[in-house]
Structures are given as structure tokens and as C-alpha cells.
Design an enzyme around this catalytic site. Sequence first.
Site, PDB file in Angstrom:
ATOM      1  N   ARG A   2       0.872  -1.177   0.000  1.00 37.23           N
ATOM      2  CA  ARG A   2       0.000   0.000   0.000  1.00 37.23           C
ATOM      3  C   ARG A   2       0.905   1.220   0.000  1.00 37.23           C
ATOM      4  O   ARG A   2       1.649   1.458   0.962  1.00 37.23           O
ATOM      5  CB  ARG A   2      -0.909   0.014   1.233  1.00 37.23           C
ATOM      6  CG  ARG A   2      -1.848   1.234   1.312  1.00 37.23           C
ATOM      7  CD  ARG A   2      -2.639   1.182   2.605  1.00 37.23           C
ATOM      8  NE  ARG A   2      -3.446   2.364   2.828  1.00 37.23           N
ATOM      9  CZ  ARG A   2      -4.723   2.497   2.479  1.00 37.23           C
ATOM     10  NH1 ARG A   2      -5.333   1.500   1.864  1.00 37.23           N
ATOM     11  NH2 ARG A   2      -5.395   3.603   2.744  1.00 37.23           N
ATOM     12  N   HIS A  32      -7.260   1.105  -6.719  1.00 41.31           N
ATOM     13  CA  HIS A  32      -7.578   0.527  -5.404  1.00 41.31           C
ATOM     14  C   HIS A  32      -8.382  -0.760  -5.638  1.00 41.31           C
ATOM     15  O   HIS A  32      -9.571  -0.846  -5.323  1.00 41.31           O
ATOM     16  CB  HIS A  32      -8.388   1.530  -4.581  1.00 41.31           C
ATOM     17  CG  HIS A  32      -8.395   1.251  -3.107  1.00 41.31           C
ATOM     18  ND1 HIS A  32      -7.855   0.106  -2.564  1.00 41.31           N
ATOM     19  CD2 HIS A  32      -8.882   1.985  -2.055  1.00 41.31           C
ATOM     20  CE1 HIS A  32      -8.000   0.140  -1.242  1.00 41.31           C
ATOM     21  NE2 HIS A  32      -8.617   1.258  -0.917  1.00 41.31           N
ATOM     22  N   GLN A  77     -10.450  -2.806  -2.858  1.00 37.16           N
ATOM     23  CA  GLN A  77     -11.680  -2.115  -2.475  1.00 37.16           C
ATOM     24  C   GLN A  77     -12.813  -2.462  -3.429  1.00 37.16           C
ATOM     25  O   GLN A  77     -13.981  -2.561  -3.035  1.00 37.16           O
ATOM     26  CB  GLN A  77     -11.446  -0.603  -2.470  1.00 37.16           C
ATOM     27  CG  GLN A  77     -12.669   0.228  -2.060  1.00 37.16           C
ATOM     28  CD  GLN A  77     -12.984   0.139  -0.585  1.00 37.16           C
ATOM     29  OE1 GLN A  77     -12.109   0.337   0.252  1.00 37.16           O
ATOM     30  NE2 GLN A  77     -14.226  -0.150  -0.250  1.00 37.16           N
ATOM     31  N   ARG A 119     -14.256  -5.717   3.124  1.00 42.32           N
ATOM     32  CA  ARG A 119     -12.838  -5.664   2.752  1.00 42.32           C
ATOM     33  C   ARG A 119     -12.125  -6.942   3.184  1.00 42.32           C
ATOM     34  O   ARG A 119     -11.303  -7.501   2.447  1.00 42.32           O
ATOM     35  CB  ARG A 119     -12.143  -4.456   3.406  1.00 42.32           C
ATOM     36  CG  ARG A 119     -12.601  -3.097   2.960  1.00 42.32           C
ATOM     37  CD  ARG A 119     -12.324  -2.837   1.490  1.00 42.32           C
ATOM     38  NE  ARG A 119     -10.958  -3.076   1.080  1.00 42.32           N
ATOM     39  CZ  ARG A 119      -9.908  -2.291   1.376  1.00 42.32           C
ATOM     40  NH1 ARG A 119     -10.077  -1.189   2.080  1.00 42.32           N
ATOM     41  NH2 ARG A 119      -8.698  -2.576   0.959  1.00 42.32           N
ATOM     42  N   CYS A 128     -15.862   4.542   0.875  1.00 38.02           N
ATOM     43  CA  CYS A 128     -14.774   3.629   1.235  1.00 38.02           C
ATOM     44  C   CYS A 128     -14.138   3.964   2.583  1.00 38.02           C
ATOM     45  O   CYS A 128     -13.342   3.170   3.094  1.00 38.02           O
ATOM     46  CB  CYS A 128     -13.723   3.595   0.128  1.00 38.02           C
ATOM     47  SG  CYS A 128     -13.041   5.207  -0.303  1.00 38.02           S
ATOM     48  N   ASP A 162     -15.867   9.772  -1.948  1.00 39.83           N
ATOM     49  CA  ASP A 162     -14.609   9.541  -1.241  1.00 39.83           C
ATOM     50  C   ASP A 162     -14.155  10.892  -0.702  1.00 39.83           C
ATOM     51  O   ASP A 162     -14.737  11.939  -1.028  1.00 39.83           O
ATOM     52  CB  ASP A 162     -13.572   8.960  -2.221  1.00 39.83           C
ATOM     53  CG  ASP A 162     -12.313   8.450  -1.527  1.00 39.83           C
ATOM     54  OD1 ASP A 162     -12.308   8.350  -0.278  1.00 39.83           O
ATOM     55  OD2 ASP A 162     -11.337   8.157  -2.234  1.00 39.83           O
TER      56      ASP A 162
END
Length: 324
Positions: free
Chosen positions: A103, A130, A133, A309, A264, A223
Amino acid sequence: MVKSFLKEIDFTKKDLLNLLALSAKFKQLKKDKVAHKYLEGKNIALIFEKTSTRTRSAFTVAGQDLGMNVTYLGAGEIQLGKKESIVDTAKVLGSMFDGIEYRGFKQEDVEILSKYSGVPVWNGLTDTWHPTQMIADFLTLTEVFGSLDDLSIAYIGDGRNNMANSLLVTSAILGVNCTIIAPKSLQPQKDIVDLAHQHNTGASLTITDDIAGVKGVNMIYTDVWVSMGEGVDFKERIDLLLPYQINQNLISLTGNPDVIVMHCLPAFHDLNTEIGKDIYEKYGYSELEITDEVFQKYSSIIFQEAENRMHSIKAIMYNSFQEE
């Protein structure tokens, strides 16, 4: 062949649907408290150049549930790209671990890790994509609506970030209609839009600056307005995006009483964070990309999405170790 999970366009619609089905199976096993240590004895490394709550927790618990030993490598704890090249680091970690999560910032870095480590590498987030996700998000949509068939979704806000990129491309691959609603200066880059069209399996894809684009959608997504590490004038960004806030007026514009909202996380919807308080003191805004009223109304789905997730990452990691 090493099966990494770096970006959505590496996979077909069938591949992604299989991951969604596998995620649902792992979720049921967890719910039924059925042990599933299918990868017992394997060791994985979690590299986090960017901080995280959900991604770190999901990879850690998912790895442990699968029976793996999990080692966290935080920013500043290894020499990645600083005193040691990413290629050399990849070779070292690949000789010690069976899989690596990354990440960080550059998509190029996670691609290099995959190329030179010789083990599966999973993209926990880069500035461009991503992908983990996405499996969680489309699993949530499947759970709520029963199927992805004939669904229409809209992303509203900063349309140039990794979430907008991934939603547009993944929707295209899965054939889910997708509208990106953002100011012209914050709309997806041409190369991302081109990729979406190249991998489209029948979705209607729309890019617009008109919030009326939410009409008829089944789901609205947003987001944070400033991504981690992004150097921008915060006040200027807030003023530009305030018309794109998810509030009750925007919900009404959908004309759909069954519309849902997803996020998210983290979300700036109240003053219960240090950053939220700082924004309020500096600029006078107590809510940013989503109002607290809307957030609370759809919070059960948003936190269902967050839980997913873990189940989706479990499926992604498990799938990487299966023979073709």
C-alpha cells in the site's frame, strides 16, 4: 505463473465474478465460525507506505484466518526505494515470504515488486488504483441488490483519484453502468477513460460535471476530497467540490426511493475527528463530501462495505495460491 492482484484490468469479467462468489463463501464460513486455515504455514509481508485502518486490519485478519503468519512492515521500517532499490527489496522479500501486500504511492512500485519477487503481490492501494476495495464494493452491491445485472452507479466528487479510476474501470469490466460526476478540472484522465472503454463488456459509461447525472442510479459513491499525500489548496478544493456533496437534495435528485450510498472511508461527516475539527476551525465546514444526516441513514451499508474488505481480501489472497 505467479498470480498477483495489481489492478482490475488484469482480470476478465469472469475472473472478477469468481472472486465475488469466493468472497461470499468466505464471509459465510466466517459467519458460521467454520475454520478455514487453507494456507497454513505460509508467510506474508504487509508493506504500508501509507497509513491504513481497514486495509491493514483486513489483510491481517484475513491472513490469520487462512492460517498464514503475517508480518507488518510500516513506513520507515524498511529501506524500500530509499537505501535499497525496489528491485532488490523485492528479491529479498520474495526469498523469505510467500506473498506481499503493498500500500503506497506509485503503481509502478507494486508492479516492480510483483515482477521481481517471484511471489504473489496484492495492491492494497496506490495513487492510481484501489483494486481490493472494488471486490468489497461490488460484493456489497451484490448483497444489497441480489445481482449486478442492470445496476447503475454514480461516483461524485474528486473524479481523478484512485477510487474514481477503479470504479469506472471495474464497472466497465463487469458491465455495470457508471457515471463519474466531477468538476471539469477533476474528471478522470483520458488514459483511464480509454482503458474503461477498452475493457467494457456492455456498461454505459458517462463523465459529466452535472449533478443531475445521479438521476435513476441505484447507488451513489463518494470519497474524501483530498487524497493522502496530495498537495493542494484545501480551501480551494472544498469550495470547488461543495456543490458535489452527498446531501439530502442530491439523494432526491436520483428519483429512486431505493437508492443507496457507499463510501470507502474514512469520511468527514461530523466533528468527531481532529482533522474534522481543524477544518471547521479554519473554514467553517462541519461536513464535507457527505452530510452526517445521509451518512447515518446509510451507515449500515457503509459499514457492511467496510467489513467486506476482509472477506474479499481473503478471497483474493486464497485465489493467488491456487493452481490454474
